[in-house]
Design a protein around this motif. Structure first.
Motif, PDB file in Angstrom:
ATOM      1  N   TYR A   1      40.526  36.545  31.485  1.00 12.46           N
ATOM      2  CA  TYR A   1      41.884  36.086  31.784  1.00 12.46           C
ATOM      3  C   TYR A   1      42.417  36.808  33.015  1.00 12.46           C
ATOM      4  CZ  TYR A   1      41.721  34.317  27.031  1.00 12.46           C
ATOM      5  OH  TYR A   1      41.359  33.657  25.887  1.00 12.46           O
ATOM      6  N   TRP A   2      43.353  36.145  33.648  1.00 12.69           N
ATOM      7  CA  TRP A   2      44.045  36.750  34.790  1.00 12.69           C
ATOM      8  C   TRP A   2      45.542  36.546  34.604  1.00 12.69           C
ATOM      9  CZ3 TRP A   2      44.122  34.255  40.306  1.00 12.69           C
ATOM     10  CH2 TRP A   2      44.885  35.061  41.168  1.00 12.69           C
ATOM     11  N   LEU A   3      46.278  37.635  34.536  1.00 13.62           N
ATOM     12  CA  LEU A   3      47.738  37.608  34.502  1.00 13.62           C
ATOM     13  C   LEU A   3      48.226  38.037  35.880  1.00 13.62           C
ATOM     14  CD1 LEU A   3      50.500  37.381  33.148  1.00 13.62           C
ATOM     15  CD2 LEU A   3      50.190  39.730  32.304  1.00 13.62           C
ATOM     16  N   CYS A   4      48.777  37.101  36.608  1.00 11.52           N
ATOM     17  CA  CYS A   4      49.253  37.333  37.970  1.00 11.52           C
ATOM     18  C   CYS A   4      50.780  37.328  37.944  1.00 11.52           C
ATOM     19  CB  CYS A   4      48.723  36.236  38.891  1.00 11.52           C
ATOM     20  SG  CYS A   4      49.218  36.413  40.609  1.00 11.52           S
ATOM     21  N   ILE A   5      51.362  38.491  38.209  1.00 10.95           N
ATOM     22  CA  ILE A   5      52.812  38.628  38.127  1.00 10.95           C
ATOM     23  C   ILE A   5      53.391  38.721  39.529  1.00 10.95           C
ATOM     24  CG2 ILE A   5      54.715  40.021  37.245  1.00 10.95           C
ATOM     25  CD1 ILE A   5      52.723  41.037  35.090  1.00 10.95           C
ATOM     26  N   ASN A   6      54.318  37.832  39.808  1.00 10.20           N
ATOM     27  CA  ASN A   6      55.032  37.824  41.095  1.00 10.20           C
ATOM     28  C   ASN A   6      54.076  37.962  42.286  1.00 10.20           C
ATOM     29  OD1 ASN A   6      57.854  37.414  41.465  1.00 10.20           O
ATOM     30  ND2 ASN A   6      57.847  39.231  42.733  1.00 10.20           N
ATOM     31  N   PRO A   7      53.252  36.958  42.517  1.00 11.14           N
ATOM     32  CA  PRO A   7      52.176  37.075  43.506  1.00 11.14           C
ATOM     33  C   PRO A   7      52.634  36.980  44.961  1.00 11.14           C
ATOM     34  CG  PRO A   7      52.203  34.875  42.612  1.00 11.14           C
ATOM     35  CD  PRO A   7      53.259  35.656  41.865  1.00 11.14           C
ATOM     36  N   GLU A   8      53.490  37.882  45.375  1.00 10.39           N
ATOM     37  CA  GLU A   8      54.016  37.777  46.729  1.00 10.39           C
ATOM     38  C   GLU A   8      53.020  38.212  47.796  1.00 10.39           C
ATOM     39  OE1 GLU A   8      57.619  40.051  46.548  1.00 10.39           O
ATOM     40  OE2 GLU A   8      56.644  41.862  47.219  1.00 10.39           O
ATOM     41  N   GLY A   9      51.988  38.959  47.432  1.00 10.42           N
ATOM     42  CA  GLY A   9      51.032  39.418  48.422  1.00 10.42           C
ATOM     43  C   GLY A   9      49.814  38.533  48.597  1.00 10.42           C
ATOM     44  N   PHE A  10      49.649  37.539  47.750  1.00 12.74           N
ATOM     45  CA  PHE A  10      48.436  36.723  47.788  1.00 12.74           C
ATOM     46  C   PHE A  10      48.688  35.365  48.416  1.00 12.74           C
ATOM     47  CE2 PHE A  10      46.887  38.965  43.688  1.00 12.74           C
ATOM     48  CZ  PHE A  10      46.441  40.046  44.431  1.00 12.74           C
ATOM     49  N   ASP A  11      47.752  34.945  49.256  1.00 19.51           N
ATOM     50  CA  ASP A  11      47.794  33.588  49.792  1.00 19.51           C
ATOM     51  C   ASP A  11      46.785  32.725  49.024  1.00 19.51           C
ATOM     52  OD1 ASP A  11      45.325  34.348  50.776  1.00 19.51           O
ATOM     53  OD2 ASP A  11      45.834  34.060  52.883  1.00 19.51           O
ATOM     54  N   ILE A  12      46.650  31.474  49.406  1.00 22.36           N
ATOM     55  CA  ILE A  12      45.781  30.540  48.679  1.00 22.36           C
ATOM     56  C   ILE A  12      44.329  31.008  48.683  1.00 22.36           C
ATOM     57  CG2 ILE A  12      44.819  28.196  48.750  1.00 22.36           C
ATOM     58  CD1 ILE A  12      47.617  27.206  49.497  1.00 22.36           C
ATOM     59  N   LYS A  13      43.866  31.542  49.799  1.00 21.32           N
ATOM     60  CA  LYS A  13      42.474  31.992  49.894  1.00 21.32           C
ATOM     61  C   LYS A  13      42.190  33.100  48.880  1.00 21.32           C
ATOM     62  CE  LYS A  13      39.097  33.682  53.248  1.00 21.32           C
ATOM     63  NZ  LYS A  13      38.861  34.061  54.648  1.00 21.32           N
ATOM     64  N   ILE A  14      43.095  34.054  48.756  1.00 16.84           N
ATOM     65  CA  ILE A  14      42.910  35.152  47.794  1.00 16.84           C
ATOM     66  C   ILE A  14      43.001  34.631  46.365  1.00 16.84           C
ATOM     67  CG2 ILE A  14      43.878  37.311  46.918  1.00 16.84           C
ATOM     68  CD1 ILE A  14      44.676  37.980  49.807  1.00 16.84           C
ATOM     69  N   ILE A  15      43.960  33.743  46.112  1.00 16.50           N
ATOM     70  CA  ILE A  15      44.101  33.162  44.768  1.00 16.50           C
ATOM     71  C   ILE A  15      42.804  32.448  44.370  1.00 16.50           C
ATOM     72  CG2 ILE A  15      45.319  31.428  43.370  1.00 16.50           C
ATOM     73  CD1 ILE A  15      47.070  33.848  43.904  1.00 16.50           C
ATOM     74  N   LYS A  16      42.242  31.677  45.278  1.00 17.83           N
ATOM     75  CA  LYS A  16      40.997  30.952  44.970  1.00 17.83           C
ATOM     76  C   LYS A  16      39.834  31.916  44.757  1.00 17.83           C
ATOM     77  CE  LYS A  16      42.194  26.507  46.933  1.00 17.83           C
ATOM     78  NZ  LYS A  16      41.894  25.468  47.915  1.00 17.83           N
ATOM     79  N   TYR A  17      39.778  32.978  45.542  1.00 13.59           N
ATOM     80  CA  TYR A  17      38.702  33.964  45.347  1.00 13.59           C
ATOM     81  C   TYR A  17      38.821  34.618  43.972  1.00 13.59           C
ATOM     82  CZ  TYR A  17      35.866  38.097  45.472  1.00 13.59           C
ATOM     83  OH  TYR A  17      34.952  39.065  45.130  1.00 13.59           O
ATOM     84  N   ILE A  18      40.008  35.092  43.643  1.00 17.62           N
ATOM     85  CA  ILE A  18      40.184  35.746  42.333  1.00 17.62           C
ATOM     86  C   ILE A  18      39.922  34.740  41.212  1.00 17.62           C
ATOM     87  CG2 ILE A  18      41.787  36.931  40.795  1.00 17.62           C
ATOM     88  CD1 ILE A  18      43.160  38.094  43.288  1.00 17.62           C
ATOM     89  N   SER A  19      40.356  33.498  41.387  1.00 15.85           N
ATOM     90  CA  SER A  19      40.125  32.467  40.368  1.00 15.85           C
ATOM     91  C   SER A  19      38.640  32.285  40.078  1.00 15.85           C
ATOM     92  CB  SER A  19      40.735  31.138  40.818  1.00 15.85           C
ATOM     93  OG  SER A  19      42.136  31.224  40.852  1.00 15.85           O
ATOM     94  N   SER A  20      37.810  32.457  41.096  1.00 18.44           N
ATOM     95  CA  SER A  20      36.359  32.313  40.909  1.00 18.44           C
ATOM     96  C   SER A  20      35.788  33.436  40.031  1.00 18.44           C
ATOM     97  CB  SER A  20      35.643  32.294  42.261  1.00 18.44           C
ATOM     98  OG  SER A  20      35.601  33.596  42.834  1.00 18.44           O
ATOM     99  N   LYS A  21      36.576  34.470  39.790  1.00 21.80           N
ATOM    100  CA  LYS A  21      36.161  35.609  38.971  1.00 21.80           C
ATOM    101  C   LYS A  21      36.683  35.514  37.535  1.00 21.80           C
ATOM    102  CE  LYS A  21      34.316  38.247  42.178  1.00 21.80           C
ATOM    103  NZ  LYS A  21      32.965  38.767  41.922  1.00 21.80           N
ATOM    104  N   VAL A  22      37.343  34.393  37.197  1.00 19.30           N
ATOM    105  CA  VAL A  22      37.996  34.248  35.893  1.00 19.30           C
ATOM    106  C   VAL A  22      37.348  33.101  35.114  1.00 19.30           C
ATOM    107  CG1 VAL A  22      40.183  33.820  34.719  1.00 19.30           C
ATOM    108  CG2 VAL A  22      40.154  35.112  36.869  1.00 19.30           C
ATOM    109  N   ASN A  23      36.899  33.405  33.892  1.00 21.10           N
ATOM    110  CA  ASN A  23      36.212  32.409  33.069  1.00 21.10           C
ATOM    111  C   ASN A  23      37.142  31.447  32.340  1.00 21.10           C
ATOM    112  OD1 ASN A  23      33.575  33.182  33.662  1.00 21.10           O
ATOM    113  ND2 ASN A  23      33.606  34.796  32.115  1.00 21.10           N
ATOM    114  N   TYR A  24      38.307  31.930  31.881  1.00 16.01           N
ATOM    115  CA  TYR A  24      39.149  31.099  31.040  1.00 16.01           C
ATOM    116  C   TYR A  24      40.490  30.787  31.685  1.00 16.01           C
ATOM    117  CZ  TYR A  24      35.606  32.276  27.596  1.00 16.01           C
ATOM    118  OH  TYR A  24      34.420  32.450  26.952  1.00 16.01           O
ATOM    119  N   LYS A  25      41.516  31.474  31.299  1.00 19.76           N
ATOM    120  CA  LYS A  25      42.880  31.143  31.734  1.00 19.76           C
ATOM    121  C   LYS A  25      43.366  32.008  32.881  1.00 19.76           C
ATOM    122  CE  LYS A  25      44.306  28.278  28.355  1.00 19.76           C
ATOM    123  NZ  LYS A  25      44.368  26.907  28.591  1.00 19.76           N
ATOM    124  N   LYS A  26      44.098  31.342  33.762  1.00 15.90           N
ATOM    125  CA  LYS A  26      44.800  32.013  34.850  1.00 15.90           C
ATOM    126  C   LYS A  26      46.291  31.775  34.621  1.00 15.90           C
ATOM    127  CE  LYS A  26      42.522  29.508  37.740  1.00 15.90           C
ATOM    128  NZ  LYS A  26      41.592  28.737  36.950  1.00 15.90           N
TER     129      LYS A  26
END
Length: 173
Positions: free
Chosen positions: A73-98
């Motif tokens: 799982y990934w709990l992303c709180i107030n993602p002000e530092g991440f852009d779409i590229k970073i979000i997609k990269y981290i998402s590739s590391k998550v098996n279930y829920k984001k």
């Protein structure tokens, strides 16, 4: 279950959230969404100013930090530092829920609007944002660490509204 928690460091709340997740049985990893940035770069992000250099630096720092990690799982709180590229990269590391939680109004963080739909579950404390962007309402949390009660004070005539916004006096009046 492995849980990645990402958020800006903010008065120790990130540590309280991590501790509570661990109490619930998660093996947690915390990642500051401004990982490796200096004070000036962090201030630019806070004002929604992203330079190509800042985006690249953050992407490299996140990729280096998470290179050998996989999460449930990934709990992303107030993602002000991440852009779409970073979000997609981290998402590739998550098996279930984001899961994303916005503890600030999207009107103050317009960059978040373009990324919140990349998450499976989307929450906000702001009822107006929930209606406008189809988010689930979840009020702000509370920590007993900051609770103070002095029963000796009988006539409470002074209250405060804390905010970093310049229009707070207008709102109070």
């Amino acid at each position: 279950m492995k849980l990645l928690i990402t958020c800006p460091k903010f008065f120790g709340y990130e540590l309280l959230i991590k501790k509570e997740a661990e109490r619930l049985g998660y093996k947690t990893t915390f990642l500051d969404d401004r990982l490796g940035l200096n004070f000036f770069e962090q201030a630019l992000i806070r004002k929604n100013i992203f330079t190509r250099e800042i985006k690249l630096k953050l992407y490299r720092n996140v990729k280096k930090r998470l290179s050998d990690e996989i999460f449930d799982y990934w709990l992303c709180i107030n993602p002000e530092g991440f852009d779409i590229k970073i979000i997609k990269y981290i998402s590739s590391k998550v098996n279930y829920k984001k899961i994303v939680y916005c503890w600030d109004s999207l009107a103050n963080k317009p960059n978040q609007i373009s990324i919140i739909n990349l998450f499976d579950k989307r929450y906000s404390f702001d009822i107006l944002d929930c209606k406008k962007h189809n988010l689930i309402h979840l009020p702000l949390y509370y920590s007993k660490n900051y609770y103070y009660r002095d029963n000796k004070i009988k006539n409470k005539k002074i209250y405060t509204i804390g905010s970093v916004h310049s229009d707070r006096i207008k709102i109070i009046n």
